[in-house]
Design an enzyme around this catalytic site. Structure first.
Site, mmCIF file in Angstrom:
data_model
loop_
_atom_site.group_PDB
_atom_site.id
_atom_site.type_symbol
_atom_site.label_atom_id
_atom_site.label_comp_id
_atom_site.label_asym_id
_atom_site.label_seq_id
_atom_site.Cartn_x
_atom_site.Cartn_y
_atom_site.Cartn_z
ATOM 1 N NE ARG A 104 -2.450 0.507 3.706
ATOM 2 C CZ ARG A 104 -3.223 1.039 4.642
ATOM 3 N NH1 ARG A 104 -4.529 1.109 4.468
ATOM 4 N NH2 ARG A 104 -2.727 1.490 5.765
ATOM 5 C CB THR A 108 -2.194 7.304 -2.720
ATOM 6 O OG1 THR A 108 -1.519 6.050 -2.924
ATOM 7 C CG2 THR A 108 -1.341 8.431 -3.285
ATOM 8 C CG ASP A 200 2.895 -2.059 9.206
ATOM 9 O OD1 ASP A 200 3.099 -3.274 8.937
ATOM 10 O OD2 ASP A 200 2.989 -1.165 8.359
ATOM 11 C CG ASP A 203 6.571 -2.393 9.856
ATOM 12 O OD1 ASP A 203 7.226 -2.932 8.939
ATOM 13 O OD2 ASP A 203 6.236 -1.197 9.836
#
Ligand code: PRP
Ligand code: URA
Length: 209
Positions: A104, A108, A200, A203
């Site tokens: 991603r 945006t 995330d 991560d």
């Protein structure tokens, strides 16, 4: 219209709380993500077709059930989807594993496809697309587009945490597929992260950033 189910078994909810906790480190995060995927696999395979076979028990001849031989492919969306594969393979060890690479754009939130490698007979397989996070839904929609383009017809999407926006977008784009999530959260923040979410997923699984 495909099914939409929140798989909120108490064990899944308990384990998800550990994933959500920011104090949970990489090792535990990895283990628990797979444990939840394993529990979810039990539910998402509930409608797998069976056939009758004749066997002999030590006592008598009988008719018994056997999986009808529908072949399975597990397709993680890279990177974070990898964190669910082993947990599902524990229940379906003969499954083939395809990979779809998607990231991603952080500004945006638009997904970009960078890798697709699937079993050659993907059109004949029951496909489980896995990704811990369904946020805007863009990555899942594009991954399923990529699968359909290559002939897959029997697709289920399995995630750990989802946002209502993503569920709506995915079901509008691909009304034919079944969608399973361990939790349906409140929504997205201005950075496109699920709230409360777990941060995330890539991560946290791989210890990056
Ligand atoms: C995360 C996550 C999903 C995607 C969800 O991946 O694993 O693939 O974001 O967001 P969306 O529903 O808005 O598309 P990311 O792009 O961060 O890549 P990574 O797995 O490599 O960390
Ligand atoms: N991807 C993640 O890993 N986490 C989110 O909250 C949203 C997208």
């Amino acid at each position: 219209m495909g099914k939409f189910q929140v798989l909120d078994h108490p064990l899944i909810q308990h384990k998800l709380t550990i994933l959500r906790n920011k104090k949970t480190g990489t090792k535990a995060f990895r283990e628990i993500a797979n444990e939840i995927a394993n529990l979810m696999a039990y539910e998402v395979t509930r409608d797998m077709p069976l056939e009758d076979i004749t066997i002999e028990t030590p006592v008598t001849k009988t008719t018994a059930k056997k999986l009808a031989g529908k072949k399975v492919a597990i397709v993680p969306i890279l990177r974070a989807g990898i964190g669910m594969v082993d947990g599902i393979l524990q229940l379906i060890p003969a499954a083939k594993v395809g990979h779809i690479g998607m990231y991603r754009d952080e500004e945006t939130l638009v997904p970009h496809e960078y890798f697709v490698k699937l079993p050659a007979d993907i059109d004949q397989r029951q496909v489980f697309v896995v990704d811990p996070m369904l946020a805007t839904g863009g990555s899942a929609i594009m991954a399923i587009d990529a699968l359909k383009k290559r002939g897959a017809t029997n697709i289920k999407f399995v995630c750990l945490v989802s946002a209502p926006e993503g569920i709506k977008a995915l079901r509008e784009a691909h009304p034919d597929i079944d969608v399973y999530t361990a939790a349906l959260d409140e929504g997205l923040n201005e950075d496109g992260y699920i709230v409360p979410g777990l941060g995330d997923a890539g991560d946290r699984l791989f210890g990056t950033r």
